[in-house]
Design a protein around this motif. Structure first.
Motif, PDB file in Angstrom:
ATOM      1  N   VAL A  86       0.847  -1.209   0.000  1.00 60.04           N
ATOM      2  CA  VAL A  86       0.000   0.000   0.000  1.00 60.04           C
ATOM      3  C   VAL A  86       0.877   1.252   0.000  1.00 60.04           C
ATOM      4  CG1 VAL A  86      -1.598   1.358   1.430  1.00 60.04           C
ATOM      5  CG2 VAL A  86      -2.064  -1.068   1.006  1.00 60.04           C
ATOM      6  N   LYS A  87       1.939   1.213   0.804  1.00 61.39           N
ATOM      7  CA  LYS A  87       2.809   2.401   0.907  1.00 61.39           C
ATOM      8  C   LYS A  87       3.718   2.538  -0.308  1.00 61.39           C
ATOM      9  CE  LYS A  87       2.932   3.004   5.887  1.00 61.39           C
ATOM     10  NZ  LYS A  87       3.686   2.891   7.120  1.00 61.39           N
ATOM     11  N   LYS A  88       4.235   1.428  -0.814  1.00 59.93           N
ATOM     12  CA  LYS A  88       5.260   1.493  -1.859  1.00 59.93           C
ATOM     13  C   LYS A  88       4.668   1.657  -3.258  1.00 59.93           C
ATOM     14  CE  LYS A  88       9.416  -1.004  -3.318  1.00 59.93           C
ATOM     15  NZ  LYS A  88      10.242  -2.192  -3.114  1.00 59.93           N
ATOM     16  N   TYR A  89       3.424   1.205  -3.451  1.00 61.21           N
ATOM     17  CA  TYR A  89       2.827   1.246  -4.795  1.00 61.21           C
ATOM     18  C   TYR A  89       1.508   2.023  -4.782  1.00 61.21           C
ATOM     19  CZ  TYR A  89       6.341  -2.334  -5.391  1.00 61.21           C
ATOM     20  OH  TYR A  89       7.544  -3.014  -5.397  1.00 61.21           O
ATOM     21  N   PRO A  90       1.577   3.354  -4.617  1.00 59.12           N
ATOM     22  CA  PRO A  90       0.340   4.140  -4.530  1.00 59.12           C
ATOM     23  C   PRO A  90      -0.505   4.078  -5.800  1.00 59.12           C
ATOM     24  CG  PRO A  90       2.285   5.568  -4.623  1.00 59.12           C
ATOM     25  CD  PRO A  90       2.792   4.180  -4.468  1.00 59.12           C
ATOM     26  N   GLN A  91       0.108   3.722  -6.926  1.00 56.75           N
ATOM     27  CA  GLN A  91      -0.659   3.633  -8.181  1.00 56.75           C
ATOM     28  C   GLN A  91      -1.373   2.289  -8.322  1.00 56.75           C
ATOM     29  OE1 GLN A  91      -0.907   6.401  -9.874  1.00 56.75           O
ATOM     30  NE2 GLN A  91       0.549   7.292  -8.427  1.00 56.75           N
ATOM     31  N   SER A  92      -1.076   1.346  -7.461  1.00 56.51           N
ATOM     32  CA  SER A  92      -1.723   0.033  -7.536  1.00 56.51           C
ATOM     33  C   SER A  92      -2.893  -0.017  -6.564  1.00 56.51           C
ATOM     34  CB  SER A  92      -0.738  -1.078  -7.146  1.00 56.51           C
ATOM     35  OG  SER A  92       0.301  -1.157  -8.067  1.00 56.51           O
ATOM     36  N   LYS A  93      -3.919  -0.785  -6.940  1.00 58.43           N
ATOM     37  CA  LYS A  93      -5.011  -1.025  -5.978  1.00 58.43           C
ATOM     38  C   LYS A  93      -4.682  -2.324  -5.241  1.00 58.43           C
ATOM     39  CE  LYS A  93      -9.251  -2.247  -7.416  1.00 58.43           C
ATOM     40  NZ  LYS A  93     -10.625  -2.124  -7.911  1.00 58.43           N
ATOM     41  N   ILE A  94      -4.671  -2.259  -3.921  1.00 59.30           N
ATOM     42  CA  ILE A  94      -4.349  -3.435  -3.113  1.00 59.30           C
ATOM     43  C   ILE A  94      -5.646  -3.925  -2.465  1.00 59.30           C
ATOM     44  CG2 ILE A  94      -2.938  -4.336  -1.221  1.00 59.30           C
ATOM     45  CD1 ILE A  94      -1.303  -3.139  -3.631  1.00 59.30           C
ATOM     46  N   VAL A  95      -6.077  -5.123  -2.849  1.00 59.82           N
ATOM     47  CA  VAL A  95      -7.327  -5.681  -2.328  1.00 59.82           C
ATOM     48  C   VAL A  95      -6.985  -6.814  -1.358  1.00 59.82           C
ATOM     49  CG1 VAL A  95      -9.551  -6.711  -2.926  1.00 59.82           C
ATOM     50  CG2 VAL A  95      -8.435  -5.127  -4.529  1.00 59.82           C
ATOM     51  N   ASN A  96      -7.265  -6.557  -0.097  1.00 64.52           N
ATOM     52  CA  ASN A  96      -6.977  -7.547   0.953  1.00 64.52           C
ATOM     53  C   ASN A  96      -8.209  -8.415   1.169  1.00 64.52           C
ATOM     54  OD1 ASN A  96      -6.395  -8.900   3.347  1.00 64.52           O
ATOM     55  ND2 ASN A  96      -6.382  -7.051   4.637  1.00 64.52           N
ATOM     56  N   VAL A  97      -8.072  -9.716   0.882  1.00 62.93           N
ATOM     57  CA  VAL A  97      -9.202 -10.650   1.030  1.00 62.93           C
ATOM     58  C   VAL A  97      -8.906 -11.575   2.204  1.00 62.93           C
ATOM     59  CG1 VAL A  97     -10.486 -12.510  -0.084  1.00 62.93           C
ATOM     60  CG2 VAL A  97      -9.727 -10.533  -1.424  1.00 62.93           C
TER      61      VAL A  97
END
Ligand code: NAD
Ligand code: DAU
Length: 380
Positions: free
Chosen positions: A26-37
């Motif tokens: 989340v911190k390192k890749y602000p352009q990526s969407k991180i979906v925690n399942v």
């Protein structure tokens, strides 16, 4: 994979290792969407991620990985391009009491996730291009090693010596080609899931990576595993139950070093490949326990060793594997990863974290975090 923006699903992100991986991404890749399942079993705790829960690139979905339809829906709705799969039942002692839960989550859950990813990626014009299914596994699938060092396992089995120094010492390690030989229901379920991941690569051409890591320790580990359980028991003046003679050997890695390896392998690893992750840091349980005791005593203002009287030898774990030891030279040489911390530094950081976060321990052991979840997420 390139570092371009992508939609990454991390399963088990509310657990111990998963929460460190989610935070890093989340911190390192602000352009990526991180979906925690995450299903939020007893081991999953959203308090582990309080510092990033409002980040614009972060999303949490409560779901069971064994629910195939739900996995299909999440992967399609979020246009997932990469999966880092950590969700699992992870505690060996629980697997001895209840193997079925381990087969359901670790085997059937992994299979459901593989199938859902395959169906979605197959439906896209570019298919598997730029996709990756990365499965997090354990060194326990390789079985158990003998203790071949007659001195007992001490120096040079620390991160202070180079990887080649360890090899020169002439003892056995698990390498990526070591034959699988799991003994506990937990390791049997993880071995089975690893085989399914490789089967999806070999049969359908799905880009997959499997990594097998040694024992992790650090902040946010559920206090049923050796190190946090013992820290907590020392603080409460409770007995420290040492299984058997305390002579079993484990190879310990600070959790943030594992998270960094996962990041590197996710972005630079070769699809279809396997990497072992470990810091050449073997400890006999009883020696490690004494380091934990000394550290807790010192940081709580007592003479070092005061709490050793709490050590209590108890009946051994059934089928207790004698020794695990990872040869991580492939990862070190091919991708340039190395552990950042010496064990004593890692233990110091870990004990300090548990001392500063007594509320966290109270919450996870009292079930309060479930109430937190209800308040925060039930109506979203
Ligand atoms: P953990 O038990 O702390 O966390 C597991 C997470 O998975 C929890 O958040 C839990 O709620 C979630 N989960 C469990 N069943 C689920 C299901 N059916 N659907 C969705 N979510 C579910 O585990 P950990 O120690 O963080 O381990 C994470 C992964 O790393 C596991 O796959 C484990 O096998 C592997 N691993 C762990 C270690 C270690 O030392 N802890 C070492 C090597 C590999
Ligand atoms: O090697 C990687 C594995 O490490 C992971 O795949 C597992 O998810 C993780 O739980 C861990 O498995 P272990 O069984 O090695 O970890 P645990 O902390 O349960 O135990 C570490 C050692 O300490 C082991 O030899 C058993 C011993 N032990 C453990 C507990 C909980 C005790 O002597 N007393 C205890 O109370």
């Amino acid at each position: 994979m390139s570092q371009s923006p992508k939609n990454i699903m991390i399963t088990g992100g509310a657990g111990f290792i998963g929460s460190h991986v989610v935070r890093l991404f989340v911190k390192k890749y602000p352009q990526s969407k991180i979906v925690n399942v995450d299903k939020l079993t007893y081991a999953g705790n959203l308090n582990n991620l309080k510092d990033i829960e409002d980040a614009p690139n972060y999303k949490f979905v409560k779901a069971d990985i064994a629910d195939l339809d739900k996995m299909r829906e999440i992967i399609k709705d979020n246009e997932i391009t990469g999966i880092i799969h950590l969700a699992a039942e992870s505690h060996v002692d629980r697997s001895i009491k209840d193997p079925f839960t381990f087969a359901r989550t670790n085997v059937m859950g992994t299979l459901a996730l593989l199938q859902a990813a395959k169906e979605y990626w197959d439906s896209l014009p570019e298919k598997y291009e730029g996709k990756l299914f990365y499965h997090i596994s354990t060194d326990e699938v390789y079985g158990a090693l003998e203790i071949t060092n007659p001195e007992g396992v001490k120096a040079p089995f620390t991160t202070k010596a180079s990887a080649d120094d360890h090899m020169a010492f002439g003892v056995d390690f698990f390498v990526e080609t070591t034959k699988y030989d799991p003994h506990s229901p937990y390791s049997a379920s993880k071995a089975s899931s690893d085989h399914f991941v490789r089967a999806y690569h070999d049969t359908y051409g799905m880009p997959t990576i499997v990594t097998n890591c040694s024992n992790n320790y650090g902040p946010y580990q559920f206090p049923e595993k050796l190190i946090p359980l013992f820290i907590n028991n020392i603080l409460q003046g409770k007995n420290l139950p040492v299984y058997g003679k305390g002579e079993n050997v484990r190879d310990w890695l600070f959790v943030e070093d594992h998270a960094r390896a996962i990041d590197l392998i996710f972005h630079k690893g070769k699809p279809g490949d396997t990497y072992n992750i470990g810091g050449f840091n073997e400890w006999k349980n009883i020696d490690l326990i004494k380091v934990v005791i000394k550290t807790v005593d010192r940081l709580t203002g007592k003479p070092e060793g005061t709490s050793e009287h709490l050590i209590t030898y108890v009946t051994d774990r059934l089928g207790h594997d004698m020794r695990y030891a990872i040869d991580s030279r492939k990862l070190q040489k091919e991708l340039g990863w190395e552990p950042s911390l010496q064990f004593e530094e890692g233990i110091e950081k870990t004990v300090k974290w548990y001392l500063d976060n007594k509320d966290w321990v109270d919450n996870v052991t009292s079930g309060d975090y479930e109430k937190y979840y209800d308040q925060m997420y039930k109506n979203r």
